[in-house]
Scaffold this active site. Structure first.
Site, PDB file in Angstrom:
ATOM      1  N   ASP A   1      43.383  33.326  45.268  1.00  0.00           N
ATOM      2  CA  ASP A   1      43.014  33.245  43.855  1.00  0.00           C
ATOM      3  C   ASP A   1      42.684  31.800  43.490  1.00  0.00           C
ATOM      4  OD1 ASP A   1      42.792  33.473  41.131  1.00  0.00           O
ATOM      5  OD2 ASP A   1      44.943  33.797  40.778  1.00  0.00           O
TER       6      ASP A   1
ATOM      7  N   ASN B   1      41.254  30.602  40.569  1.00  0.00           N
ATOM      8  CA  ASN B   1      41.365  30.177  39.168  1.00  0.00           C
ATOM      9  C   ASN B   1      42.687  30.605  38.535  1.00  0.00           C
ATOM     10  OD1 ASN B   1      40.859  32.860  39.056  1.00  0.00           O
ATOM     11  ND2 ASN B   1      39.217  32.744  37.536  1.00  0.00           N
TER      12      ASN B   1
ATOM     13  N   ASP C   1      44.314  33.396  37.904  1.00  0.00           N
ATOM     14  CA  ASP C   1      44.509  34.509  36.970  1.00  0.00           C
ATOM     15  C   ASP C   1      45.254  35.650  37.662  1.00  0.00           C
ATOM     16  OD1 ASP C   1      42.591  35.420  38.675  1.00  0.00           O
ATOM     17  OD2 ASP C   1      41.156  36.033  37.136  1.00  0.00           O
TER      18      ASP C   1
ATOM     19  N   ASP D   1      39.635  35.983  44.495  1.00  0.00           N
ATOM     20  CA  ASP D   1      38.241  35.928  44.062  1.00  0.00           C
ATOM     21  C   ASP D   1      37.348  35.294  45.119  1.00  0.00           C
ATOM     22  OD1 ASP D   1      38.813  33.129  43.724  1.00  0.00           O
ATOM     23  OD2 ASP D   1      39.767  33.662  41.820  1.00  0.00           O
TER      24      ASP D   1
ATOM     25  N   ASP E   1      30.336  46.035  51.547  1.00  0.00           N
ATOM     26  CA  ASP E   1      30.663  47.451  51.478  1.00  0.00           C
ATOM     27  C   ASP E   1      29.560  48.151  50.694  1.00  0.00           C
ATOM     28  OD1 ASP E   1      32.465  49.749  51.596  1.00  0.00           O
ATOM     29  OD2 ASP E   1      34.070  48.273  51.698  1.00  0.00           O
TER      30      ASP E   1
ATOM     31  N   ASP F   1      30.745  53.181  53.053  1.00  0.00           N
ATOM     32  CA  ASP F   1      31.880  53.968  52.597  1.00  0.00           C
ATOM     33  C   ASP F   1      31.629  55.473  52.758  1.00  0.00           C
ATOM     34  OD1 ASP F   1      34.457  53.819  51.162  1.00  0.00           O
ATOM     35  OD2 ASP F   1      33.403  54.916  49.583  1.00  0.00           O
TER      36      ASP F   1
ATOM     37  N   GLU G   1      31.906  54.442  57.678  1.00  0.00           N
ATOM     38  CA  GLU G   1      33.215  55.086  57.610  1.00  0.00           C
ATOM     39  C   GLU G   1      32.962  56.591  57.636  1.00  0.00           C
ATOM     40  OE1 GLU G   1      37.217  55.306  54.811  1.00  0.00           O
ATOM     41  OE2 GLU G   1      35.218  55.474  53.940  1.00  0.00           O
TER      42      GLU G   1
ATOM     43  N   HIS H   1      42.300  48.452  54.433  1.00  0.00           N
ATOM     44  CA  HIS H   1      42.879  48.480  53.084  1.00  0.00           C
ATOM     45  C   HIS H   1      43.399  49.857  52.667  1.00  0.00           C
ATOM     46  CE1 HIS H   1      38.880  49.994  52.841  1.00  0.00           C
ATOM     47  NE2 HIS H   1      39.127  50.490  51.649  1.00  0.00           N
ATOM     48  N   ASP H   2      43.171  50.888  53.477  1.00  0.00           N
ATOM     49  CA  ASP H   2      43.650  52.240  53.146  1.00  0.00           C
ATOM     50  C   ASP H   2      44.852  52.643  53.995  1.00  0.00           C
ATOM     51  OD1 ASP H   2      41.535  52.691  51.337  1.00  0.00           O
ATOM     52  OD2 ASP H   2      40.231  53.444  52.931  1.00  0.00           O
TER      53      ASP H   2
END
Ligand code: GLC
Ligand code: CA
Length: 566
Positions: free
Chosen positions: A24, A26, A28, A32, A101, A202, A259, A333-334
């Site tokens: 990250d 910035n 928040d 990013d 993606d 995807d 995928e 990520h899954d």
């Protein structure tokens, strides 16, 4: 396979960055694009060739970016269009490629096409989506969506249902409509013309639906039917991908990985056989399904090594025979973290098992994918409360298990500890400080509670770390052509404890061995005429070896290179 036929993506290693959880810039609390830019030297040090970014486009974030509301704009929570251009430029300067993606089985319901489509049957965009006339309450078929509930959403004003295989905010595109396909190709060209190096596509095996929309079988104890029979590897999927290749991909020197849920190795080669001009490789799920239980993915069942060897070998052989290419992955990520799922989790042999798993995967034929944090041997997160989770699949499963199936909270939480997609999505732990150097504010998703121990700083300070071991694995792929070209051959297939295989080259052979248990194991080697030279190992294996039996400590792994055939 001949050494001079090798394509750049065949000798490359891909690193998957989950942008929201990487770094990250910035403060928040959300990772990013400038944050990724700041960490390129880390990725360069690891030695990877390609970065795959999960979706970075405009999106209401119902499904963390897999619901896209503008395909040509960077999501402002992740950065600006210019910041993406800068990232691409700096990566290319370092010799690192970037693939994006491509999510085109569905759009977000906030996408202008859908917002127009839902207004009237006369809209130009109505036919961009999949509609069925009907009365409310009379569903077009029994399909259950991936995230729970039916795949059909009723729109009163139109007297029609639209199809969504995923969340209702992710309506499926109608690929039968040539305008849809043309617009998708334009989106692809937009990014390719910017200079990106390819796409991860995807759920691309789901884009062509069986026009009969047949009811699906009831599986995994679900009340609704599976949509796979009518949506996976559908009648026109190969026609569409060949068209896409002709219209777009063939004009660029890029890589593609599709995928492909619900795809056997037999079907897989239809996508990846180079002579068919579709995709370069696919992500299959056969090894991800070995620990599915009575209720599907969310289960406390453990995989069996004999099955793992069987399915991976099937794909190795199928691609070799059909001029295709494999993707190699333990996680994304899954999925759960590999050490938790296939190794010793946070036990005594965590790092040993992480290195062993890396070896078994990276020495196979294909393009390896490293998911962020895998190079640290990260484990699943195990948050105390369901409220700490963020993923819609996790919530839907939790409620289905407890409210519909009356399963215990204990079983449900145990399954979530093992399988929640959030296990992979915890922020990258850069150091042991508050918020792990990921951000100065509270991250959008909780840190893995063990980040003070498992983090980048500790890994870089320890020459025995999983990080440096992965660095070496990646370098071996670059230095030894046989890792790319050698023919895979499984040894001792029924051994339930160890995974051994060969990679056979013209004049040399690699022998790869891994122990998947906490016990010592002895493995058998074929007869070679010369001494094997140790290439990599996670224990003090002999530097030269030529014998019948080799001892492996718990989760031990070693690779020998013989300059002869067996
Ligand atoms: C793929 C993505 C997953 C997403 C789904 C719907 O499986 O990897 O994260 O939820 O497609 O787009
Ligand atoms: Ca940020």
């Amino acid at each position: 396979m001949m050494t001079n036929d090798i394509k750049w993506w065949q000798k490359s290693v891909v690193y998957q960055v989950y942008p929201k959880s990487f770094n990250d810039s910035n403060n928040d609390g959300i990772g990013d694009i400038p944050g990724i830019n700041q960490k390129l030297d880390y990725l360069k040090k690891l030695g990877v060739d390609i970065i795959w970014l999960n979706p970075i486009y405009m999106s209401p974030q119902i499904d963390n970016g897999y619901d896209i509301s503008n395909y040509r704009k960077i999501n402002p929570i992740l950065g600006t269009d210019e910041e993406f251009d800068t990232l691409l430029k700096s990566a290319h300067k370092l010799g690192i490629k970037i693939i994006l993606d491509l999510v085109v089985n569905h759009t977000s319901s906030e996408y202008p096409w859908f917002k127009d489509a839902i207004k009237s049957k006369d809209s130009k965009y109505h036919d961009y989506y999949i509609w069925k006339n009907g009365k409310k309450g009379e569903l077009p078929n029994n399909w259950g969506s991936s995230f729970g509930g039916t795949t059909w959403e009723y729109v009163d004003k139109l007297g029609q249902y639209y199809l969504h295989l995923f969340a209702k905010e992710q309506p499926d595109l109608n690929w039968e409509n040539p305008e849809v396909r043309k617009d998708v190709y334009d989106i692809m060209k937009f990014w390719l013309n910017k200079g990106i190096d390819g796409f991860r596509m995807d759920v691309i095996s789901l884009i062509s639906k069986d026009p009969k929309y047949p009811d699906g079988p009831l599986v995994q104890n679900r009340k609704l039917g599976s949509y796979y029979a009518g949506a996976a590897n559908g009648p026109k999927v190969h026609e569409y991908l060949q068209e896409m290749n002709r219209e777009v991909l063939s004009k660029y020197n890029v890589m593609t990985v599709g995928e492909t849920p619900h795809t056997s190795s037999k079907e897989g080669v239809l996508y990846a056989d180079a002579s068919r001009n579709e995709l370069n490789m696919v992500f299959h799920f056969d090894h991800m399904h070995l620990d599915y239980g009575k209720y599907g993915k969310y289960s406390d069942k453990r995989f069996k090594l004999v099955d793992l060897k069987r399915v991976l070998t099937e794909w190795q052989n199928a691609m070799y025979e059909h001029n295709g290419w494999n993707s190699l992955y333990w996680s994304n990520h899954d999925q759960a973290r590999p050490v938790t799922r296939f190794g010793d989790d946070d036990g005594e042999y965590r790092t040993q098992s992480a290195k062993m798993l890396g070896t078994i995967l990276h020495m196979q034929q294909g393009t390896p994918f490293v998911f962020e944090g895998e190079e640290l041997g990260m484990t699943n997160a195990k948050y105390n409360s369901i409220d700490d989770y963020t993923d819609l699949e996790t919530f839907n499963t939790y409620h289905r298990f407890i409210d519909q199936y009356n399963l215990s909270k204990k079983f449900t939480m145990r399954s979530i500890y093992l399988k929640s997609r959030d296990n992979a999505r915890t922020p990258m732990p850069w150091d042991g400080s508050e918020n792990a150097g990921f951000s100065e504010s509270k991250p959008w998703i909780k840190m893995n509670p063990n980040y003070k121990e498992i983090n980048v700083k500790n890994a870089l300070d320890d020459k025995d770390s999983v990080f440096y071991y992965y660095q070496k694995l990646i370098k071996l792929r670059h230095d030894l052509p046989i890792v790319t070209t050698g023919k895979y051959e499984l040894l001792d297939k029924d051994n339930p404890d160890t995974y051994c295989y060969l990679r056979k080259g013209e004049n040399e052979t690699l022998f790869v061995a891994g122990n998947f248990t906490v016990e010592n194991q002895t493995v058998k080697l074929p007869k070679f005429n010369d001494d094997g030279e140790k290439i990599i190992s996670n224990f003090s294996a002999p530097n030269k070896f030529n014998g019948d039996n080799l001892d492996l400590p718990p989760y031990g792994t070693v690779v020998y290179l013989f300059s002869s055939k067996t």
